[in-house]
Design a protein around this motif. Structure first.
Motif, mmCIF file in Angstrom:
data_model
loop_
_atom_site.group_PDB
_atom_site.id
_atom_site.type_symbol
_atom_site.label_atom_id
_atom_site.label_comp_id
_atom_site.label_asym_id
_atom_site.label_seq_id
_atom_site.Cartn_x
_atom_site.Cartn_y
_atom_site.Cartn_z
ATOM 1 N N LEU A 66 -77.017 6.017 19.387
ATOM 2 C CA LEU A 66 -77.697 6.856 18.392
ATOM 3 C C LEU A 66 -78.938 7.035 18.748
ATOM 4 O O LEU A 66 -79.679 8.118 18.366
ATOM 5 N N ASP A 108 -66.580 6.222 17.697
ATOM 6 C CA ASP A 108 -67.825 6.548 16.420
ATOM 7 C C ASP A 108 -68.199 5.282 16.470
ATOM 8 O O ASP A 108 -70.010 5.155 16.550
ATOM 9 N N GLU A 139 -72.499 5.296 17.034
ATOM 10 C CA GLU A 139 -73.947 4.691 16.738
ATOM 11 C C GLU A 139 -74.314 3.930 17.492
ATOM 12 O O GLU A 139 -75.552 3.198 17.304
#
Length: 369
Positions: free
Chosen positions: A250, A243, A247
Motif C-alpha cells: 500500500l 488482497d 495491503e
C-alpha cells in the motif's frame, strides 16, 4: 491465432494432465531427452526427475548448481542431498557449477549458464526439458532463450519443454536476500539499448510477492518508469493472496509508484498463458497511443511465482521486452517447508517443436545470449 501471437494457441498441461503427459510422451520409443534442472536446496528440485525416472524415459540430465557467496551451511547440505537423489534417479548426468556473481560483485550467472550449456552435445537429443522449479530467473530466462533461438535457427533440439512444480505455500517459506544492484537479465535488455528508447513511455509491470518490497523499490528506481501496473495473482490458490499483497504494498502504491486500483493487472496464479496474453494485449493497446510520442516500452520484473514468471518470459521472448531484476545473493529457508505440500501442482508448457504448424508468427528480433 487471430492476434498473430506465437503462443496463441499454446500446448500446455497442468496438474494430472501434466503428469500424464510426462509419463506417456517421454517414454515413447525414439524419444531421447535432456533434462536441465536446478540442483539446489529447494525440495521441488527432484520432483520432475522423479516422474521421468518413474516413466522409464530415456533421459540424460544436466544439473545446475547456482553458486552464491557465503552460502548457508544447512542450505548447502540440503542441496547436496538433492544432488545425490537426482544422480540416483537419472544416472546419466553431468553437473554444471554456475557462479552467479563475479569477483567484482557483478551478476554473471546468466552468461555463465548459457556458455556452459552451449557446450553440451545435443546431436542425439530430440527433446530438451527445462525444469525451472529450483532455478532463479537470472539463470532460467537466458537458458530458455538460448534454446528458443537455437530452434528458430534450425538447430537441435526439435522440441523444448518447460516444467515447474508449483507450491505457493513453499514459496512463502523461502525468502531471498536481494543483492544491492538491480539490472537487466542477461539477453533481456530489449530495445532499451537503442537511442530511440530514450523518448519511449516506459510502463513497468512488477510481479508482486510477499516480502519483496525493498527489492522491487530498488528495481523501480532503476527502471524509472513513467507508469507502473503491478501484477497481482487472481485467481490464486489462496483467495486472499491478492488482497494481502495489495495491503503489503500500500505504501508503494500510494507514494513511490503512484498506483491506483485501475492500474492493477490480475493474472491467474496457475496459468502462465493468462499473464502472457495479458502482457501482449497491453503492448498492443499502447503501441498506437504512443506511436507519435516516442513509442512505448513494457518493462517486466518477475520476482514472484515461478508459474507467472513463465508467462512474463514468453511475452519477453515474443516482443523482445526488457526484464529488470534484482538477483538474490542468498536465501533463507524455513525447515518446516519440507512438509508444506506432499502433492505439488505440476505445470508443463511445450514452448517449441514439432507440435506447432509452420510457419509460425516470428519472434521480434532479440539478442542472442
Amino acid at each position: 491465432m487471430a492476434h498473430g501471437w506465437r503462443w496463441d494457441p499454446c500446448v500446455s498441461h497442468d496438474g494430472s494432465e501434466a503428469e500424464g503427459f510426462a509419463s506417456e510422451y517421454f517414454s515413447q520409443t525414439g524419444r531421447k531427452a535432456l533434462l536441465i534442472a536446478g540442483g539446489g536446496f529447494d525440495p521441488r528440485a527432484t520432483q520432475i526427475a522423479e516422474r521421468l525416472a518413474a516413466a522409464g524415459a530415456d533421459v540424460q540430465a544436466l544439473f545446475i548448481r547456482e553458486n552464491r557467496p557465503n552460502p548457508d551451511s544447512e542450505l548447502t547440505r540440503r542441496a547436496e542431498r538433492n544432488i545425490e537423489k537426482l544422480q540416483t534417479l537419472l544416472p546419466s548426468n553431468d553437473i554444471l557449477a554456475v557462479e552467479v556473481f563475479g569477483a567484482d560483485g557483478a551478476v554473471v550467472g546468466g552468461r555463465n549458464v548459457t556458455l556452459g550449456v552451449s557446450r553440451h552435445d545435443l546431436s542425439s537429443v530430440t527433446d530438451v526439458i527445462v525444469d525451472i522449479s529450483a532455478l532463479s530467473v537470472g539463470t532460467a530466462f537466458p537458458l530458455i532463450r538460448l534454446f528458443v533461438e537455437r530452434i528458430n535457427r534450425g538447430k537441435d533440439p526439435q522440441n523444448l519443454h518447460l516444467f515447474v512444480s508449483h507450491d505457493p505455500n513453499l514459496d512463502a517459506q523461502i525468502s531471498s536476500v536481494a543483492s544491492d544492484v538491480p539490472g537487466y537479465v542477461h539477453g533481456f535488455k530489449g530495445g532499451l539499448t537503442l537511442d530511440a528508447a530514450s523518448r519511449a513511455a516506459k510502463l513497468w509491470l512488477p510481479q508482486l510477492a510477499m516480502g519483496r518490497q525493498q527489492a522491487l523499490s530498488r528495481v523501480h528506481d532503476f527502471v524509472s518508469p513513467h507508469d507502473t501496473c503491478p501484477i497481482l495473482p487472481f485467481p490464486a490458490r489462496d483467495p486472499r493472496l491478492g488482497d494481502l499483497l495489495a495491503e503489503e504494498y500500500l505504501g508503494e502504491f500510494e507514494s513511490g509508484w503512484s498506483v491506483d486500483a485501475r492500474d492493477v493487472v490480475y493474472a491467474d496464479e496457475q496459468d502462465p498463458l493468462h499473464l502472457y496474453r495479458t502482457i501482449l494485449r497491453l503492448d498492443d493497446l499502447r503501441k498506437p497511443v504512443f506511436r507519435d510520442a516516442g513509442g512505448s516500452i513494457l518493462v517486466l520484473s518477475p520476482l514472484g511465482s515461478k508459474v507467472m514468471s513463465l508467462g512474463a518470459l514468453m511475452a519477453a521472448l515474443e516482443r523482445d521486452l526488457p526484464v529488470a531484476y534484482l538477483e538474490s545473493i542468498g536465501y533463507d529457508f524455513d525447515a518446516s517447508a519440507d512438509l508444506a505440500s506432499p502433492a505439488p501442482h505440476i505445470i508443463h508448457v511445450w514452448l517449441e517443436g514439432e507440435v506447432y504448424p509452420q510457419p509460425r508468427p516470428r519472434l521480434k528480433k532479440g539478442h542472442t545470449p
